[in-house]
Scaffold this motif. Structure first.
Motif, PDB file in Angstrom:
ATOM      1  N   GLY A  53       0.807  -1.213   0.000  1.00 16.75           N
ATOM      2  CA  GLY A  53       0.000   0.000   0.000  1.00 16.75           C
ATOM      3  C   GLY A  53       0.832   1.251   0.000  1.00 16.75           C
ATOM      4  N   GLY A  54       1.688   1.368  -0.931  1.00 14.86           N
ATOM      5  CA  GLY A  54       2.555   2.525  -0.984  1.00 14.86           C
ATOM      6  C   GLY A  54       2.797   2.978  -2.400  1.00 14.86           C
ATOM      7  N   VAL A  55       4.011   3.432  -2.617  1.00 26.39           N
ATOM      8  CA  VAL A  55       4.423   3.996  -3.885  1.00 26.39           C
ATOM      9  C   VAL A  55       5.803   3.436  -4.187  1.00 26.39           C
ATOM     10  CG1 VAL A  55       4.829   6.158  -5.109  1.00 26.39           C
ATOM     11  CG2 VAL A  55       3.283   6.132  -3.157  1.00 26.39           C
ATOM     12  N   GLY A  56       6.109   3.246  -5.455  1.00 29.84           N
ATOM     13  CA  GLY A  56       7.440   2.797  -5.773  1.00 29.84           C
ATOM     14  C   GLY A  56       7.681   2.637  -7.249  1.00 29.84           C
ATOM     15  N   ILE A  57       8.826   2.044  -7.543  1.00 30.10           N
ATOM     16  CA  ILE A  57       9.166   1.777  -8.933  1.00 30.10           C
ATOM     17  C   ILE A  57       9.706   0.363  -9.065  1.00 30.10           C
ATOM     18  CG2 ILE A  57       9.677   4.201  -9.421  1.00 30.10           C
ATOM     19  CD1 ILE A  57      12.647   3.333  -9.599  1.00 30.10           C
ATOM     20  N   ARG A 110      14.745  -8.387 -11.391  1.00 30.24           N
ATOM     21  CA  ARG A 110      13.927  -7.204 -11.092  1.00 30.24           C
ATOM     22  C   ARG A 110      14.424  -6.529  -9.824  1.00 30.24           C
ATOM     23  NH1 ARG A 110       9.290  -6.980 -13.946  1.00 30.24           N
ATOM     24  NH2 ARG A 110       8.066  -5.848 -12.423  1.00 30.24           N
ATOM     25  N   VAL A 111      14.304  -5.207  -9.839  1.00 34.55           N
ATOM     26  CA  VAL A 111      14.595  -4.388  -8.667  1.00 34.55           C
ATOM     27  C   VAL A 111      13.341  -3.580  -8.385  1.00 34.55           C
ATOM     28  CG1 VAL A 111      16.059  -2.576  -7.696  1.00 34.55           C
ATOM     29  CG2 VAL A 111      17.023  -4.216  -9.331  1.00 34.55           C
ATOM     30  N   VAL A 112      12.873  -3.612  -7.146  1.00 38.59           N
ATOM     31  CA  VAL A 112      11.667  -2.886  -6.754  1.00 38.59           C
ATOM     32  C   VAL A 112      11.984  -2.021  -5.543  1.00 38.59           C
ATOM     33  CG1 VAL A 112       9.283  -3.070  -5.948  1.00 38.59           C
ATOM     34  CG2 VAL A 112      10.166  -4.739  -7.597  1.00 38.59           C
ATOM     35  N   ASN A 122      15.937   6.175 -10.444  1.00 35.67           N
ATOM     36  CA  ASN A 122      16.932   6.267 -11.521  1.00 35.67           C
ATOM     37  C   ASN A 122      18.310   6.583 -10.967  1.00 35.67           C
ATOM     38  OD1 ASN A 122      15.875   5.674 -14.067  1.00 35.67           O
ATOM     39  ND2 ASN A 122      14.895   7.666 -14.233  1.00 35.67           N
ATOM     40  N   MET A 123      18.373   7.506 -10.030  1.00 33.34           N
ATOM     41  CA  MET A 123      19.660   7.900  -9.459  1.00 33.34           C
ATOM     42  C   MET A 123      20.288   6.735  -8.675  1.00 33.34           C
ATOM     43  SD  MET A 123      18.621  11.874  -8.495  1.00 33.34           S
ATOM     44  CE  MET A 123      19.349  11.804  -6.918  1.00 33.34           C
ATOM     45  N   PHE A 149       6.510   3.158 -12.646  1.00 31.58           N
ATOM     46  CA  PHE A 149       5.902   3.640 -11.405  1.00 31.58           C
ATOM     47  C   PHE A 149       4.719   2.752 -11.042  1.00 31.58           C
ATOM     48  CE2 PHE A 149       2.643   6.360  -9.387  1.00 31.58           C
ATOM     49  CZ  PHE A 149       3.358   6.801  -8.286  1.00 31.58           C
ATOM     50  N   TRP A 150       4.539   2.493  -9.746  1.00 29.34           N
ATOM     51  CA  TRP A 150       3.341   1.819  -9.265  1.00 29.34           C
ATOM     52  C   TRP A 150       2.857   2.523  -8.001  1.00 29.34           C
ATOM     53  CZ3 TRP A 150       3.795  -0.001  -4.402  1.00 29.34           C
ATOM     54  CH2 TRP A 150       5.069  -0.315  -3.946  1.00 29.34           C
TER      55      TRP A 150
END
Length: 186
Positions: free
Chosen positions: A61-65, A76-78, A120-121, A144-145
Motif C-alpha cells: 500500500g505505498g508507492v514505488g518503482i 527485477r529491482v523494486v 533512476n539515481m 511507477f506503481w
C-alpha cells in the motif's frame, strides 16, 4: 553485507541453500547507492535495518518503482516507499517545506516524478558500481506503481528484501536478481 547479516522470514532448505549461493557483490551496490543518493538528494540519513529472503513480493500500500536488469545480472529491482515518506522526500528534493494539492491526479504525478528520479539515481549509481566490478549489465526505464496488492515480483521467485530506515519512515529495496545461468526459483 555478509551472510551472517541476513535474517529470514521464510524458512526452508531451499532458502538456506540459496542464501549461501548469493553473490553479495551485486547486492551491496544497491544498499550503498540508496544510502548515499537519498542523503545527497534530500539530506535525509538512511540506515540499513535488515536483509532477508522472501518468496515474491506484493505491495503493501505505498508507492514505488520497478525496473529490470539484463546482462551478466538479470532480474527485477523494486523500490517500495510509504506514501507519506514519498511526499516528504519529494518536498526535500524540490526544496519545499510543505506540498499541498487539491487534485489527486496532480499529487500522484508529483509522487511518480520524485520516485522515478530517485530510483533512476539509485539504480544508475548501483549499475556503475557493478560495471566497475566487472559485471556487464543494463537497466530498463523504471515503471511507477501506486497502491496496495500490486504484484511486484512473482511468488515463485526468491526475493532479497533490504529494509532501510529514515527519520521519515522505512522503505525497502526488493531484489530478485541472479547471475546469468543461475535461477532464484524457490
Amino acid at each position: 553485507i555478509t551472510c551472517r547479516d541476513w535474517s529470514s522470514d521464510v524458512c526452508s532448505s531451499d532458502l538456506e541453500e540459496a542464501r549461501m549461493d548469493m553473490d553479495y557483490r551485486y547486492i551491496n551496490p544497491f544498499i550503498t547507492s540508496a544510502i548515499s543518493i537519498i542523503k545527497e538528494a534530500t539530506g535525509v540519513d538512511v540506515k540499513r535495518k535488515r536483509v532477508y529472503l522472501h518468496k515474491g513480493k506484493d505491495s503493501i500500500g505505498g508507492v514505488g518503482i520497478t525496473l529490470a536488469l539484463s546482462g551478466d545480472i538479470k532480474g527485477r529491482v523494486v523500490y517500495e516507499f510509504s506514501r507519506e515518506m514519498t511526499v516528504r522526500l519529494a518536498s526535500r528534493m524540490i526544496k519545499q517545506s510543505e506540498l499541498n494539492f487539491n487534485d489527486k491526479a496532480e499529487f500522484i504525478k508529483l509522487l511518480e516524478s520524485a520516485i522515478l528520479e530517485l530510483g533512476n539515481m539509485i539504480s544508475g549509481k548501483a549499475i556503475g558500481v557493478l560495471l566497475e566490478n566487472g559485471y556487464n549489465c543494463n537497466i530498463t526505464p523504471p515503471e511507477f506503481w501506486y497502491g496496495k496488492d500490486v504484484s511486484l515480483i512473482p511468488f515463485f521467485l526468491l526475493t532479497i528484501v533490504i529494509d532501510l530506515a529514515t527519520p521519515y519512515g522505512d522503505f525497502a529495496i526488493n531484489l530478485s536478481i541472479q547471475q546469468k545461468n543461475q535461477s532464484l526459483v524457490a
